[in-house]
Design an enzyme around this catalytic site. Structure first.
Site, short mmCIF file in Angstrom:
data_model
loop_
_atom_site.label_atom_id
_atom_site.label_comp_id
_atom_site.label_asym_id
_atom_site.label_seq_id
_atom_site.Cartn_x
_atom_site.Cartn_y
_atom_site.Cartn_z
CG ASP A 1 -6.16 6.23 1.47
OD1 ASP A 1 -5.41 5.91 0.54
OD2 ASP A 1 -6.66 5.41 2.27
CG HIS B 1 -3.84 -4.38 -10.49
ND1 HIS B 1 -3.65 -3.63 -9.37
CD2 HIS B 1 -3.75 -5.68 -10.09
CE1 HIS B 1 -3.45 -4.40 -8.32
NE2 HIS B 1 -3.51 -5.67 -8.73
CG ASP C 1 -3.77 1.10 -13.65
OD1 ASP C 1 -3.57 1.12 -12.42
OD2 ASP C 1 -3.06 0.45 -14.45
CG ASP D 1 -5.15 3.99 -2.36
OD1 ASP D 1 -4.11 4.25 -1.71
OD2 ASP D 1 -6.07 3.30 -1.89
#
Length: 180
Positions: free
Chosen positions: A70, A83, A87, A113
């Site tokens: 994670d 974002h 990305d 993620d």
């Protein structure tokens, strides 16, 4: 009177584009299109096959490992830089994870993620070396829009042994829990 002529009708149809489209759809069903990594359904299917093969080999002596990975700082990147920056960070992380896990090992993106790495036939030393490599690779800065970010990770590890009774989903859930 018999005729020496025969009629033949030939029809050609170019199916190249149709086959290419089908191949793209098949690929998209098993991959995360942003990172180009296998997706959750592919990881679960491959892990299930691995468990079935393991059940057929009594006492193989090898240890397989599932690692739940994670990213701890992706929310910060998304919140502070948008974002699109997040990305780009995910794409950079996926490339690094793929590089850290040569075949027969594999890694897939199973959530926003979150990634699952499966180490096949790893011993304790391999497992620790690869886990350390992942942490170090992801600590190297990622440059996004001229700014450097360091992605920290949390990793949960579960071992998959001979006679394993858990399902692929159970193993991934257990690795997720081990992360905490």
């Amino acid at each position: 009177m018999p005729s020496n002529h025969s009629s033949v009708v030939i029809s050609f149809t170019d199916v190249t584009e149709s086959r290419a489209r089908a191949a793209r759809l098949e690929y998209a069903a098993d991959h995360d299109m942003m990172t180009d990594l296998p997706n959750r359904s592919y990881v679960l299917r491959r892990l299930t096959t691995m468990l079935e093969n393991r059940a057929a080999q009594h006492d193989s002596g090898s240890i397989d490992v599932a690692m739940y990975i994670d990213l701890d700082k992706l929310k910060h990147v998304n919140d502070s830089h948008g974002h699109r920056a997040g990305d780009r960070a995910l794409i950079a992380v996926s490339r690094r994870l793929r590089a850290a896990l040569p075949a027969p090992h594999f890694v897939g993106r199973v959530g926003g993620d979150e990634f699952v790495a499966v180490l096949i036939g790893a011993d304790e030393e391999d497992m620790e070396d690869i886990s350390d490599d992942i942490h170090l690779l992801l600590l190297d800065p990622i440059e996004i829009n001229g700014e450097e970010f360091r992605m920290r990770t949390s990793v949960g590890i579960v071992r998959i042994r001979d006679g394993e009774k858990r399902t692929a989903q159970d193993i991934i859930s257990d690795a997720d829990t081990a992360m905490y």
